[in-house]
Design a protein around this motif. Structure first.
Motif, PDB file in Angstrom:
ATOM      1  N   ALA A 164       0.977  -1.288  -0.094  1.00  0.00           N
ATOM      2  CA  ALA A 164       0.103   0.021  -0.098  1.00  0.00           C
ATOM      3  C   ALA A 164       0.797   1.325   0.007  1.00  0.00           C
ATOM      4  CB  ALA A 164      -1.017   0.059   1.260  1.00  0.00           C
ATOM      5  N   ALA A 165       1.948   1.128   0.769  1.00  0.00           N
ATOM      6  CA  ALA A 165       3.026   2.288   0.832  1.00  0.00           C
ATOM      7  C   ALA A 165       3.456   2.721  -0.689  1.00  0.00           C
ATOM      8  CB  ALA A 165       3.985   2.095   1.921  1.00  0.00           C
ATOM      9  N   ARG A 166       3.679   1.404  -1.210  1.00  0.00           N
ATOM     10  CA  ARG A 166       4.483   1.626  -2.424  1.00  0.00           C
ATOM     11  C   ARG A 166       3.494   2.170  -3.697  1.00  0.00           C
ATOM     12  NH1 ARG A 166       5.400  -3.399  -3.151  1.00  0.00           N
ATOM     13  NH2 ARG A 166       7.317  -3.543  -1.867  1.00  0.00           N
ATOM     14  N   SER A 167       2.266   1.815  -3.325  1.00  0.00           N
ATOM     15  CA  SER A 167       1.097   2.415  -4.235  1.00  0.00           C
ATOM     16  C   SER A 167       0.931   3.884  -4.016  1.00  0.00           C
ATOM     17  CB  SER A 167      -0.108   1.474  -3.984  1.00  0.00           C
ATOM     18  OG  SER A 167      -1.060   1.941  -4.864  1.00  0.00           O
ATOM     19  N   PHE A 168       0.951   4.226  -2.788  1.00  0.00           N
ATOM     20  CA  PHE A 168       0.919   5.559  -2.464  1.00  0.00           C
ATOM     21  C   PHE A 168       2.029   6.387  -3.189  1.00  0.00           C
ATOM     22  CE2 PHE A 168       1.905   9.186  -0.082  1.00  0.00           C
ATOM     23  CZ  PHE A 168       0.708   9.838   0.306  1.00  0.00           C
ATOM     24  N   ASP A 169       3.222   5.922  -2.851  1.00  0.00           N
ATOM     25  CA  ASP A 169       4.486   6.602  -3.458  1.00  0.00           C
ATOM     26  C   ASP A 169       4.479   6.760  -5.119  1.00  0.00           C
ATOM     27  OD1 ASP A 169       5.518   6.965  -1.077  1.00  0.00           O
ATOM     28  OD2 ASP A 169       6.816   5.041  -0.755  1.00  0.00           O
ATOM     29  N   ASP A 170       3.973   5.410  -5.565  1.00  0.00           N
ATOM     30  CA  ASP A 170       3.912   5.530  -7.106  1.00  0.00           C
ATOM     31  C   ASP A 170       3.227   6.545  -7.727  1.00  0.00           C
ATOM     32  OD1 ASP A 170       5.899   3.292  -7.004  1.00  0.00           O
ATOM     33  OD2 ASP A 170       4.057   1.669  -7.387  1.00  0.00           O
ATOM     34  N   VAL A 171       1.972   6.704  -7.148  1.00  0.00           N
ATOM     35  CA  VAL A 171       1.169   7.625  -7.668  1.00  0.00           C
ATOM     36  C   VAL A 171       1.343   9.283  -7.269  1.00  0.00           C
ATOM     37  CG1 VAL A 171      -0.712   6.297  -7.951  1.00  0.00           C
ATOM     38  CG2 VAL A 171      -0.908   7.598  -5.741  1.00  0.00           C
ATOM     39  N   THR A 172       2.008   9.246  -6.077  1.00  0.00           N
ATOM     40  CA  THR A 172       2.599  10.439  -5.352  1.00  0.00           C
ATOM     41  C   THR A 172       3.552  11.137  -5.927  1.00  0.00           C
ATOM     42  OG1 THR A 172       1.107   9.909  -3.388  1.00  0.00           O
ATOM     43  CG2 THR A 172       2.412  11.891  -3.374  1.00  0.00           C
ATOM     44  N   TYR A 173       4.738  10.377  -6.035  1.00  0.00           N
ATOM     45  CA  TYR A 173       6.102  10.774  -6.461  1.00  0.00           C
ATOM     46  C   TYR A 173       6.448  10.249  -7.791  1.00  0.00           C
ATOM     47  CZ  TYR A 173       5.429  11.553  -1.288  1.00  0.00           C
ATOM     48  OH  TYR A 173       5.095  12.096  -0.237  1.00  0.00           O
ATOM     49  N   GLY A 174       5.963   9.113  -8.074  1.00  0.00           N
ATOM     50  CA  GLY A 174       6.365   8.201  -9.296  1.00  0.00           C
ATOM     51  C   GLY A 174       5.767   8.723 -10.543  1.00  0.00           C
ATOM     52  N   ALA A 175       4.823   9.542 -10.420  1.00  0.00           N
ATOM     53  CA  ALA A 175       3.969  10.049 -11.726  1.00  0.00           C
ATOM     54  C   ALA A 175       3.249   8.908 -12.344  1.00  0.00           C
ATOM     55  CB  ALA A 175       4.934  10.867 -12.522  1.00  0.00           C
ATOM     56  N   GLU A 176       3.087   7.879 -11.557  1.00  0.00           N
ATOM     57  CA  GLU A 176       2.132   6.729 -12.033  1.00  0.00           C
ATOM     58  C   GLU A 176       0.732   6.995 -12.119  1.00  0.00           C
ATOM     59  OE1 GLU A 176       3.044   2.746 -11.239  1.00  0.00           O
ATOM     60  OE2 GLU A 176       5.296   3.043 -11.520  1.00  0.00           O
ATOM     61  N   PRO A 177      -0.234   6.840 -12.888  1.00  0.00           N
ATOM     62  CA  PRO A 177      -1.487   7.109 -12.846  1.00  0.00           C
ATOM     63  C   PRO A 177      -2.258   6.140 -11.926  1.00  0.00           C
ATOM     64  CG  PRO A 177      -1.140   6.222 -14.898  1.00  0.00           C
ATOM     65  CD  PRO A 177       0.092   6.341 -14.293  1.00  0.00           C
ATOM     66  N   GLY A 178      -3.084   6.506 -10.753  1.00  0.00           N
ATOM     67  CA  GLY A 178      -3.933   5.527 -10.008  1.00  0.00           C
ATOM     68  C   GLY A 178      -4.959   4.620 -11.074  1.00  0.00           C
TER      69      GLY A 178
END
Length: 210
Positions: A164-178
């Motif tokens: 879950a933390a990785r998912s949060f980081d991906d959409v917040t800082y990694g510019a990956e779309p949710g």
């Protein structure tokens, strides 16, 4: 040599500074010099004039000092709030309950704003764990720090919390779309965590058997 008083000294200094050989004084330095002179005049009035003038001058000086202190305290508090809302932290400046974060996540999901919905859902998880005293309410906490601490209290959820933390980081800082799938996974984790109970520490009353 005849001694000169403060006013005469100030006049002579001003005349000297007006000479062409001197550079123009910076505005900030000039304001600071005038402020120092003003306070100095008040101090002279407080110590050298009559009782009434001295009392009034002392009151004015106290008000000025109090104002300066209040300004410094305000700046320190503002700086503290800004530092608490760290760039990599989960939360912003406004404090919301877990229920409020959860409702915000559901509204965003209903509109298809999956990125922000994922962010709010993890914030709901974090706040819920804080409200249940399963993790400390640490300002500026990151998603990874939340997963690590919560995983100690709820070891059965450690892997899912890390994901879950990785998912949060991906959409917040990694510019990956949710995505809907990522949000539903976060939402399901939230619901199961709400029913979970921490593992009691060895030797604690909850961990003892009768």
């Amino acid at each position: 040599m005849t001694p000169i008083d403060r006013e005469e000294a100030a006049r002579r200094a001003a005349d000297e500074l007006l000479k062409p050989g001197y550079k123009k004084e910076a505005l900030l330095d000039q304001a600071w010099r005038h402020f120092q002179q003003f306070v100095g005049d008040l101090m002279d009035a407080a110590t050298g004039s009559g009782t009434t003038g001295g009392v009034i001058s002392a009151i004015v000086i106290t008000l000025i000092i109090s104002g300066v202190i209040a300004l410094v305290v305000w700046r320190l508090r503002k700086s503290s709030r800004m530092n608490a809302a760290a760039p990599d932290g989960l939360f912003g400046e406004r404090t919301m309950t877990a229920a409020e974060h959860r409702q915000a996540a559901e509204r965003l999901a209903a509109k298809g704003d999956w990125t922000e919905a994922i962010q709010e859902r993890l914030r709901a998880i974090a706040r819920d764990l804080e409200e249940r005293a399963l993790v400390d309410g640490m300002p500026g906490r990151t998603a990874d720090e939340l997963a690590a601490e919560a995983g100690q209290a709820l070891p059965g959820f450690a892997d899912e919390l890390t994901a879950a933390a990785r998912s949060f980081d991906d959409v917040t800082y990694g510019a990956e779309p949710g995505t809907r799938q990522a949000y539903e996974a976060m939402s399901g984790l939230d619901e199961r965590l709400r029913q979970a109970r921490p593992v009691p520490l060895a030797g604690s009353p909850l961990g003892s058997t009768s």
